[in-house]
Design a protein around this motif. Structure first.
Motif, PDB file in Angstrom:
ATOM      1  N   PHE A 187       0.846  -1.188   0.000  1.00  0.00           N
ATOM      2  CA  PHE A 187       0.000   0.000   0.000  1.00  0.00           C
ATOM      3  C   PHE A 187       0.889   1.250   0.000  1.00  0.00           C
ATOM      4  O   PHE A 187       1.723   1.430   0.883  1.00  0.00           O
ATOM      5  CB  PHE A 187      -0.902  -0.010   1.232  1.00  0.00           C
ATOM      6  CG  PHE A 187      -1.612   1.293   1.493  1.00  0.00           C
ATOM      7  CD1 PHE A 187      -2.386   1.902   0.501  1.00  0.00           C
ATOM      8  CD2 PHE A 187      -1.524   1.912   2.733  1.00  0.00           C
ATOM      9  CE1 PHE A 187      -3.044   3.097   0.742  1.00  0.00           C
ATOM     10  CE2 PHE A 187      -2.184   3.103   2.991  1.00  0.00           C
ATOM     11  CZ  PHE A 187      -2.942   3.699   2.003  1.00  0.00           C
ATOM     12  N   ASP A 188       0.705   2.094  -1.007  1.00  0.00           N
ATOM     13  CA  ASP A 188       1.441   3.348  -1.095  1.00  0.00           C
ATOM     14  C   ASP A 188       0.439   4.495  -0.999  1.00  0.00           C
ATOM     15  O   ASP A 188      -0.271   4.792  -1.964  1.00  0.00           O
ATOM     16  CB  ASP A 188       2.202   3.433  -2.421  1.00  0.00           C
ATOM     17  CG  ASP A 188       3.014   4.725  -2.539  1.00  0.00           C
ATOM     18  OD1 ASP A 188       3.003   5.528  -1.586  1.00  0.00           O
ATOM     19  OD2 ASP A 188       3.665   4.923  -3.594  1.00  0.00           O
ATOM     20  N   PRO A 189       0.357   5.149   0.150  1.00  0.00           N
ATOM     21  CA  PRO A 189      -0.646   6.215   0.313  1.00  0.00           C
ATOM     22  C   PRO A 189      -0.444   7.382  -0.640  1.00  0.00           C
ATOM     23  O   PRO A 189      -1.399   8.094  -0.966  1.00  0.00           O
ATOM     24  CB  PRO A 189      -0.455   6.646   1.775  1.00  0.00           C
ATOM     25  CG  PRO A 189       0.911   6.199   2.136  1.00  0.00           C
ATOM     26  CD  PRO A 189       1.162   4.958   1.356  1.00  0.00           C
ATOM     27  N   LEU A 190       0.786   7.567  -1.112  1.00  0.00           N
ATOM     28  CA  LEU A 190       1.059   8.674  -2.028  1.00  0.00           C
ATOM     29  C   LEU A 190       0.560   8.378  -3.442  1.00  0.00           C
ATOM     30  O   LEU A 190       0.469   9.289  -4.269  1.00  0.00           O
ATOM     31  CB  LEU A 190       2.566   8.967  -2.057  1.00  0.00           C
ATOM     32  CG  LEU A 190       3.192   9.371  -0.710  1.00  0.00           C
ATOM     33  CD1 LEU A 190       4.687   9.634  -0.875  1.00  0.00           C
ATOM     34  CD2 LEU A 190       2.490  10.599  -0.135  1.00  0.00           C
ATOM     35  N   ALA A 191       0.234   7.112  -3.703  1.00  0.00           N
ATOM     36  CA  ALA A 191      -0.253   6.737  -5.032  1.00  0.00           C
ATOM     37  C   ALA A 191      -1.776   6.679  -5.093  1.00  0.00           C
ATOM     38  O   ALA A 191      -2.347   6.454  -6.160  1.00  0.00           O
ATOM     39  CB  ALA A 191       0.331   5.376  -5.429  1.00  0.00           C
ATOM     40  N   VAL A 192      -2.438   6.884  -3.969  1.00  0.00           N
ATOM     41  CA  VAL A 192      -3.902   6.840  -3.929  1.00  0.00           C
ATOM     42  C   VAL A 192      -4.458   8.142  -4.509  1.00  0.00           C
ATOM     43  O   VAL A 192      -3.950   9.233  -4.225  1.00  0.00           O
ATOM     44  CB  VAL A 192      -4.402   6.645  -2.486  1.00  0.00           C
ATOM     45  CG1 VAL A 192      -5.919   6.698  -2.419  1.00  0.00           C
ATOM     46  CG2 VAL A 192      -3.898   5.311  -1.936  1.00  0.00           C
ATOM     47  N   TRP A 208      -8.899   9.536  -1.411  1.00  0.00           N
ATOM     48  CA  TRP A 208      -8.472  10.076  -0.113  1.00  0.00           C
ATOM     49  C   TRP A 208      -9.490  11.068   0.439  1.00  0.00           C
ATOM     50  O   TRP A 208      -9.617  11.223   1.663  1.00  0.00           O
ATOM     51  CB  TRP A 208      -7.110  10.750  -0.223  1.00  0.00           C
ATOM     52  CG  TRP A 208      -5.957   9.853   0.084  1.00  0.00           C
ATOM     53  CD1 TRP A 208      -4.839   9.645  -0.681  1.00  0.00           C
ATOM     54  CD2 TRP A 208      -5.782   9.039   1.245  1.00  0.00           C
ATOM     55  NE1 TRP A 208      -3.986   8.759  -0.085  1.00  0.00           N
ATOM     56  CE2 TRP A 208      -4.544   8.359   1.112  1.00  0.00           C
ATOM     57  CE3 TRP A 208      -6.547   8.795   2.384  1.00  0.00           C
ATOM     58  CZ2 TRP A 208      -4.060   7.476   2.074  1.00  0.00           C
ATOM     59  CZ3 TRP A 208      -6.067   7.909   3.340  1.00  0.00           C
ATOM     60  CH2 TRP A 208      -4.846   7.267   3.189  1.00  0.00           C
ATOM     61  N   ALA A 209     -10.216  11.739  -0.423  1.00  0.00           N
ATOM     62  CA  ALA A 209     -11.221  12.691   0.041  1.00  0.00           C
ATOM     63  C   ALA A 209     -12.284  11.977   0.863  1.00  0.00           C
ATOM     64  O   ALA A 209     -12.754  12.493   1.884  1.00  0.00           O
ATOM     65  CB  ALA A 209     -11.867  13.408  -1.141  1.00  0.00           C
ATOM     66  N   ALA A 250     -11.774   2.121   6.552  1.00  0.00           N
ATOM     67  CA  ALA A 250     -11.685   3.221   5.583  1.00  0.00           C
ATOM     68  C   ALA A 250     -10.325   3.291   4.900  1.00  0.00           C
ATOM     69  O   ALA A 250     -10.199   3.894   3.831  1.00  0.00           O
ATOM     70  CB  ALA A 250     -11.966   4.554   6.282  1.00  0.00           C
ATOM     71  N   LEU A 251      -9.310   2.658   5.487  1.00  0.00           N
ATOM     72  CA  LEU A 251      -7.968   2.699   4.898  1.00  0.00           C
ATOM     73  C   LEU A 251      -7.984   2.028   3.518  1.00  0.00           C
ATOM     74  O   LEU A 251      -8.298   0.845   3.397  1.00  0.00           O
ATOM     75  CB  LEU A 251      -6.984   1.974   5.819  1.00  0.00           C
ATOM     76  CG  LEU A 251      -5.502   2.079   5.441  1.00  0.00           C
ATOM     77  CD1 LEU A 251      -4.990   3.491   5.687  1.00  0.00           C
ATOM     78  CD2 LEU A 251      -4.679   1.066   6.236  1.00  0.00           C
ATOM     79  N   PRO A 252      -7.629   2.748   2.460  1.00  0.00           N
ATOM     80  CA  PRO A 252      -7.713   2.188   1.102  1.00  0.00           C
ATOM     81  C   PRO A 252      -6.484   1.359   0.727  1.00  0.00           C
ATOM     82  O   PRO A 252      -5.818   1.613  -0.268  1.00  0.00           O
ATOM     83  CB  PRO A 252      -7.832   3.442   0.227  1.00  0.00           C
ATOM     84  CG  PRO A 252      -7.045   4.474   0.968  1.00  0.00           C
ATOM     85  CD  PRO A 252      -7.241   4.190   2.432  1.00  0.00           C
TER      86      PRO A 252
END
Length: 293
Positions: A145-150, A155-156, A221-223
């Motif tokens: 999981f890379d949060p910067l790639a979501v 993320w909204a 909620a974590l994608p």
């Protein structure tokens, strides 16, 4: 030393342990909470030393391609379940009356709780929670999981839920430190701590189980959607649901709040806000909550 000097039959010995444990637990909880956020986000800014602190997924350089990766490492699954179970046991057992009385010795025959009981519980909880992450072994190295790639759109939505969850949990820590950490238990000899009325102010005015609800919201909620995320969601959801069922049984009992708690729960849901609880939290005109009539 004030009122604490008469603690436990006039012995001041337990004043300082109770006082210090509650303050130390407050700090440890914040340290563990910070690690938790970096853990579930896979430390996107690489703030943690790689050799010391595991993350939810493997590091970027350790991701293996299809055919070379391990979809599920069952030894890792068992290891993670074992450490989570240890945290569950140390979180659940000390809250049971029989365990307090016969193992910890913090509950006497009169049903009186020792002033060190809550601070002691509060300091073990973050330590064991920290270990569930520190001893974590990713169950798969196929994806990360890379949060910067979501995407911003995802993320909204997810971010809004997660921020709401964090506000809920932090509200509990800052607005009710005595309830969570036992920060004032050192002021009362055994048996003299007031039972008090049912807490219905924020965050309990929004949901009946704010800490449980907050973590439930974060995990769902974590994608992320990796195998590692799935195991964590499964363990946390099971822990929260079963733990809440046991807690509800106790709160509904006559030794706790009985019918008063039932009236409160008729307006406030366990994990999700109701129309009544939202209006109540926002201070809008609302139907009154009659608990003791």
């Amino acid at each position: 030393m004030g009122r604490g000097a008469k603690n436990v039959g006039g012995c001041p010995f337990f004043y300082w342990p109770s006082f210090l444990l509650s303050r130390i637990s407050f700090v440890l909880t914040h340290v563990t909470f910070a690690y938790f956020l970096l853990f579930i986000l896979n430390d996107p800014l690489q703030l943690l030393p790689k050799a010391l602190f595991p993350l939810m997924d493997v590091r970027a350089e350790d991701v293996r391609g299809e055919g070379a990766c391990t979809p599920v490492n069952w030894d890792a699954v068992k290891n993670n379940a074992l450490w989570f179970g240890a945290w569950w046991a140390t979180h659940s057992l000390p809250s049971r009356s029989l365990f307090k009385k016969y193992v910890l010795g913090t509950l006497n025959d009169k049903g009186e709780i020792h002033p060190i009981d809550r601070p002691g519980f509060a300091i073990v909880a973050p330590v064991m929670w920290f270990l569930t992450m520190y001893k974590w072994v990713p169950v798969s190295d196929c994806a990360r999981f890379d949060p910067l790639a979501v995407s911003p759109a995802v993320w909204a939505v997810s971010g809004s839920v997660i921020v709401g969850a964090l506000v809920l949990v932090l509200s509990l820590l800052y607005m009710l430190p005595s309830h969570v950490f036992g920060t004032d238990r050192h002021l009362y000899p055994q048996g003299e701590y007031p039972h008090g009325k049912l807490i219905t102010g924020h965050p309990y005015g929004l949901v009946a189980h704010p800490a449980a609800a907050g973590f439930l919201w974060v995990w769902w909620a974590l994608p992320a959607y990796t195998a590692n995320h799935i195991q964590l969601v499964a363990m946390w959801t099971t822990f929260i649901v079963l733990g809440t069922v046991l807690e509800e049984a106790g709160l509904n009992g006559e030794s706790e709040f009985g019918i008063v708690y039932g009236r409160y729960r008729a307006k406030v849901s366990g994990f999700f806000p109701t129309v009544w609880s939202i209006r109540n939290t926002l201070g809008l005109k609302n139907e009154e909550l009659h608990l003791y009539d």
